[in-house]
Design an enzyme around this catalytic site. Structure first.
Site, PDB file in Angstrom:
ATOM      1  N   LYS A 182     -10.411  -4.537  18.892  1.00 58.64           N
ATOM      2  CA  LYS A 182      -8.992  -4.904  18.985  1.00 58.64           C
ATOM      3  C   LYS A 182      -8.478  -4.912  20.418  1.00 58.64           C
ATOM      4  O   LYS A 182      -7.364  -5.356  20.671  1.00 58.64           O
ATOM      5  CB  LYS A 182      -8.160  -3.963  18.124  1.00 58.64           C
ATOM      6  CG  LYS A 182      -8.643  -3.964  16.668  1.00 58.64           C
ATOM      7  CD  LYS A 182      -7.578  -3.552  15.720  1.00 58.64           C
ATOM      8  CE  LYS A 182      -8.095  -3.564  14.292  1.00 58.64           C
ATOM      9  NZ  LYS A 182      -7.027  -3.595  13.317  1.00 58.64           N
ATOM     10  N   ASP A 187      -4.008  -6.235   5.008  1.00 62.20           N
ATOM     11  CA  ASP A 187      -4.991  -7.097   5.659  1.00 62.20           C
ATOM     12  C   ASP A 187      -4.937  -8.528   5.131  1.00 62.20           C
ATOM     13  O   ASP A 187      -5.307  -9.456   5.826  1.00 62.20           O
ATOM     14  CB  ASP A 187      -6.393  -6.524   5.459  1.00 62.20           C
ATOM     15  CG  ASP A 187      -6.590  -5.261   6.291  1.00 62.20           C
ATOM     16  OD1 ASP A 187      -6.098  -5.235   7.433  1.00 62.20           O
ATOM     17  OD2 ASP A 187      -7.203  -4.292   5.811  1.00 62.20           O
ATOM     18  N   PRO A 238      -2.551 -11.935  10.243  1.00 60.34           N
ATOM     19  CA  PRO A 238      -2.821 -11.753  11.673  1.00 60.34           C
ATOM     20  C   PRO A 238      -2.981 -10.270  11.970  1.00 60.34           C
ATOM     21  O   PRO A 238      -2.348  -9.436  11.318  1.00 60.34           O
ATOM     22  CB  PRO A 238      -1.562 -12.295  12.352  1.00 60.34           C
ATOM     23  CG  PRO A 238      -0.503 -12.274  11.306  1.00 60.34           C
ATOM     24  CD  PRO A 238      -1.199 -12.456   9.986  1.00 60.34           C
ATOM     25  N   ASP A 239      -3.823  -9.950  12.938  1.00 61.04           N
ATOM     26  CA  ASP A 239      -3.967  -8.557  13.353  1.00 61.04           C
ATOM     27  C   ASP A 239      -2.948  -8.293  14.469  1.00 61.04           C
ATOM     28  O   ASP A 239      -3.073  -8.816  15.578  1.00 61.04           O
ATOM     29  CB  ASP A 239      -5.392  -8.281  13.855  1.00 61.04           C
ATOM     30  CG  ASP A 239      -5.636  -6.798  14.043  1.00 61.04           C
ATOM     31  OD1 ASP A 239      -4.787  -6.146  14.690  1.00 61.04           O
ATOM     32  OD2 ASP A 239      -6.650  -6.291  13.546  1.00 61.04           O
ATOM     33  N   LYS A 296       9.256 -17.438 -10.007  1.00 67.41           N
ATOM     34  CA  LYS A 296       8.564 -16.336 -10.674  1.00 67.41           C
ATOM     35  C   LYS A 296       7.431 -16.889 -11.548  1.00 67.41           C
ATOM     36  O   LYS A 296       7.638 -17.861 -12.290  1.00 67.41           O
ATOM     37  CB  LYS A 296       9.584 -15.580 -11.533  1.00 67.41           C
ATOM     38  CG  LYS A 296       9.005 -14.351 -12.166  1.00 67.41           C
ATOM     39  CD  LYS A 296      10.016 -13.658 -13.061  1.00 67.41           C
ATOM     40  CE  LYS A 296       9.289 -12.661 -13.925  1.00 67.41           C
ATOM     41  NZ  LYS A 296       9.996 -12.314 -15.125  1.00 67.41           N
ATOM     42  N   PHE A 305      -4.106   2.900  15.416  1.00 70.71           N
ATOM     43  CA  PHE A 305      -4.625   3.923  14.518  1.00 70.71           C
ATOM     44  C   PHE A 305      -5.866   3.374  13.840  1.00 70.71           C
ATOM     45  O   PHE A 305      -6.047   2.158  13.737  1.00 70.71           O
ATOM     46  CB  PHE A 305      -3.576   4.281  13.458  1.00 70.71           C
ATOM     47  CG  PHE A 305      -2.631   5.352  13.921  1.00 70.71           C
ATOM     48  CD1 PHE A 305      -2.770   6.660  13.487  1.00 70.71           C
ATOM     49  CD2 PHE A 305      -1.607   5.056  14.807  1.00 70.71           C
ATOM     50  CE1 PHE A 305      -1.917   7.653  13.923  1.00 70.71           C
ATOM     51  CE2 PHE A 305      -0.748   6.046  15.250  1.00 70.71           C
ATOM     52  CZ  PHE A 305      -0.903   7.351  14.794  1.00 70.71           C
ATOM     53  N   ASN A 342       0.846  -1.196   0.000  1.00 68.10           N
ATOM     54  CA  ASN A 342       0.000   0.000   0.000  1.00 68.10           C
ATOM     55  C   ASN A 342       0.881   1.245   0.000  1.00 68.10           C
ATOM     56  O   ASN A 342       2.101   1.152   0.021  1.00 68.10           O
ATOM     57  CB  ASN A 342      -0.963  -0.027   1.198  1.00 68.10           C
ATOM     58  CG  ASN A 342      -0.214  -0.100   2.509  1.00 68.10           C
ATOM     59  OD1 ASN A 342       0.576   0.769   2.842  1.00 68.10           O
ATOM     60  ND2 ASN A 342      -0.432  -1.186   3.254  1.00 68.10           N
TER      61      ASN A 342
HETATM   62  N1  CTP Z   1      -3.383  -3.376  12.276  1.00 62.54           N
HETATM   63  C1  CTP Z   1      -2.562  -4.393  12.662  1.00 62.54           C
HETATM   64  N2  CTP Z   1      -2.552  -5.579  11.980  1.00 62.54           N
HETATM   65  C2  CTP Z   1      -3.368  -5.750  10.936  1.00 62.54           C
HETATM   66  C3  CTP Z   1      -4.225  -4.729  10.517  1.00 62.54           C
HETATM   67  C4  CTP Z   1      -4.219  -3.541  11.206  1.00 62.54           C
HETATM   68  O1  CTP Z   1      -1.802  -4.219  13.633  1.00 62.54           O
HETATM   69  N3  CTP Z   1      -3.331  -6.918  10.288  1.00 62.54           N
HETATM   70  C5  CTP Z   1      -3.412  -2.157  13.064  1.00 62.54           C
HETATM   71  C6  CTP Z   1      -2.904  -0.911  12.378  1.00 62.54           C
HETATM   72  O2  CTP Z   1      -1.521  -0.729  12.600  1.00 62.54           O
HETATM   73  C7  CTP Z   1      -3.731   0.169  13.054  1.00 62.54           C
HETATM   74  C8  CTP Z   1      -5.029  -0.525  13.374  1.00 62.54           C
HETATM   75  O3  CTP Z   1      -4.739  -1.910  13.371  1.00 62.54           O
HETATM   76  O4  CTP Z   1      -3.150   0.583  14.270  1.00 62.54           O
HETATM   77  C9  CTP Z   1      -6.186  -0.268  12.474  1.00 62.54           C
HETATM   78  O5  CTP Z   1      -5.797  -0.362  11.136  1.00 62.54           O
HETATM   79  P1  CTP Z   1      -6.871  -0.096   9.994  1.00 62.54           P
HETATM   80  O6  CTP Z   1      -6.240  -0.337   8.667  1.00 62.54           O
HETATM   81  O7  CTP Z   1      -7.534   1.223  10.231  1.00 62.54           O
HETATM   82  O8  CTP Z   1      -7.930  -1.174  10.353  1.00 62.54           O
HETATM   83  P2  CTP Z   1      -8.168  -2.625   9.913  1.00 62.54           P
HETATM   84  O9  CTP Z   1      -8.016  -3.484  11.088  1.00 62.54           O
HETATM   85  O10 CTP Z   1      -7.338  -2.959   8.745  1.00 62.54           O
HETATM   86  O11 CTP Z   1      -9.705  -2.580   9.553  1.00 62.54           O
HETATM   87  P3  CTP Z   1     -10.447  -2.122   8.221  1.00 62.54           P
HETATM   88  O12 CTP Z   1      -9.422  -2.166   7.122  1.00 62.54           O
HETATM   89  O13 CTP Z   1     -11.515  -3.115   8.102  1.00 62.54           O
HETATM   90  O14 CTP Z   1     -10.951  -0.726   8.496  1.00 62.54           O
END
Ligand code: CTP
Length: 402
Positions: free
Chosen positions: A342, A277, A304-305, A287, A324, A209
């Site tokens: 979260k 995500d 993973p989140d 390749k 954030f 991104n």
């Molecule tokens: N984040 C994370 N790990 C992920 C996705 C997000 O640690 N796999 C963290 C980001 O660093 C940020 C927060 O989660 O602090 C929210 O990120 P955001 O992109 O706004 O949210 P998403 O969880 O991706 O939700 P969505 O895209 O559905 O809004």
């Protein structure tokens, strides 16, 4: 002025030790109280008598001297100082500090100390460039040890290069800057994530991104500036690693999570990375080629989140977990929902709609969402956002160094 500030000056054995005499005089002129420790080798370069005369105090050298121990033990010596300055810091003493040795009074005082330490390295250019010295300095930087110099120029050995001890005026300026600076997070550990992640498709292609890493890097800089020992886990960015920050460079979300877990325990974690995500399921080992069967179909699986994983740790959850929320609509409602989902303490919600210039830009509009409500911040630069956040964190986590 340095009125009444107590500086413990450790003089190691290098030719630059003669400059330490001038440093003592300048510190005394500014009103500082200077107590000196000399290594055995330092006696070869300057006399204890000269050091004692300028500091107007006894000079300490021996770890096992009965008189020294009865008058001033090494523990008290290191505790009764506001700042310990090592000048010159030789390659040998730097190595002993990195290894945690306590084989003379200087090294013992440094190991026994709970006070901030500043080093002014001085050595031959080859020694300075040696990977061993480089690794030792990185270890010291990670521990939050401050450094002034060295500069480049003609060295005492006749060679030209980096390794000249900073001039006394420069060391004095660094000491004065230290005393006016804000160290509210000294003794605290911070973890910050920054930048995008890259999710491989094959060995030469990836999904990612537009995140620049500006906000995350600025936060790491602001936390380190308040004295926090800061680990910055970042995906690929063009940003410079802020001074005093330990960078762990990663690519994928899974690598970022592993690096964050390895950095625990910390007092505060700020997750500013734009983590992808999804990743490609079964990324190709070779390749992908155009083989006449049409375009490949990529199947994505969820990453993973990282924020949620860190916020839900059982035994080593940071005292404060900050996330954030990048939103383009219903900013506050979405941020509240994200905070609950979260399990983090604070969410910094920001509008990343096209046209706001937030993503990749220099400015940010933040709404801080916590258990009590929402605080709307004015439009600020990312550096200002970082400073205000660090200030809020410092108010929540008071300093541990007294
Ligand atoms: N984040 C994370 N790990 C992920 C996705 C997000 O640690 N796999 C963290 C980001 O660093 C940020 C927060 O989660 O602090 C929210 O990120 P955001 O992109 O706004 O949210 P998403 O969880 O991706 O939700 P969505 O895209 O559905 O809004």
């Amino acid at each position: 002025m340095l009125d009444g500030r107590r500086v413990l000056l450790i003089i190691a054995g290098g030719i630059a030790a003669y400059k330490s005499l001038e440093l003592i005089r300048r510190l005394r002129d500014r009103g500082a109280r200077v107590r000196c420790v000399m290594t055995r080798a330092a006696h070869q370069f300057v006399t204890p008598l000269a050091v004692a005369s300028l500091s107007e105090d006894k000079v300490y050298s021996d770890l096992f001297s009965l008189t020294d121990e009865s008058e001033m033990g090494h523990i008290r010596l290191s505790r009764e100082a506001d700042l310990i300055v090592v000048a010159p810091a030789t390659a040998d003493l730097i190595a002993r500090m990195a290894a945690g040795l306590a084989d003379d009074l200087a090294a013992t005082a440094l190991l026994a100390s709970d006070k901030p330490v500043m080093i002014a390295p001085a050595m031959n250019a080859q020694m300075w460039a040696h990977p061993a010295t480089e690794a030792n300095l990185a270890t010291l930087a990670r521990r939050g040890i401050l450094r002034v110099g060295p500069g480049a120029g003609l060295l005492a050995c006749g060679e030209v290069g980096l390794g000249r001890m900073a001039e006394p005026a420069e060391i004095l300026a660094a000491i004065e800057a230290f005393f006016v600076a804000d160290h509210r997070l000294a003794g605290r550990r911070a973890l910050v994530t920054s930048g995008p992640t890259r999710e491989p498709i094959d060995p030469v292609r990836y999904l990612s991104n537009y995140s620049s890493g500006k906000q995350g890097h600025a936060i790491a800089a602001a936390l380190a500036a308040l004295g926090a020992e800061t680990v910055l886990v970042s995906g690929p960015t063009q940003e410079r690693t802020p001074p005093g920050v330990c960078l762990v460079a990663v690519e994928s979300a899974r690598e970022m999570l592993a690096a964050c877990e390895a950095a625990l325990p910390v007092d505060v974690a700020v997750m500013a990375a734009a983590v992808a995500d999804w990743r490609v399921e079964g990324a190709a080992a070779q390749k992908l080629k155009k083989n006449g069967e049409g375009a490949p179909v990529l199947r994505l699986v969820e990453n993973p989140d990282i924020l949620a994983t860190i916020a839900r740790r059982r035994n080593d959850r940071p005292a404060l977990v900050v996330g954030f929320a990048a939103e383009t609509e219903n900013i506050i409602a979405n941020a509240r929902a994200k905070r609950a989902k979260k399990g983090c303490d604070w969410v910094l919600a920001n509008d990343v709609s096209p046209g706001t210039g937030t993503f990749g830009g220099d400015r940010n509009t933040i709404h801080l969402v916590d258990a009590d409500g929402v605080e709307d911040w004015p439009v600020m630069t990312k550096t200002e956002v970082a400073r205000r956040l660090a200030d809020r964190i410092a108010a929540r986590l008071p300093s541990r160094i007294h």
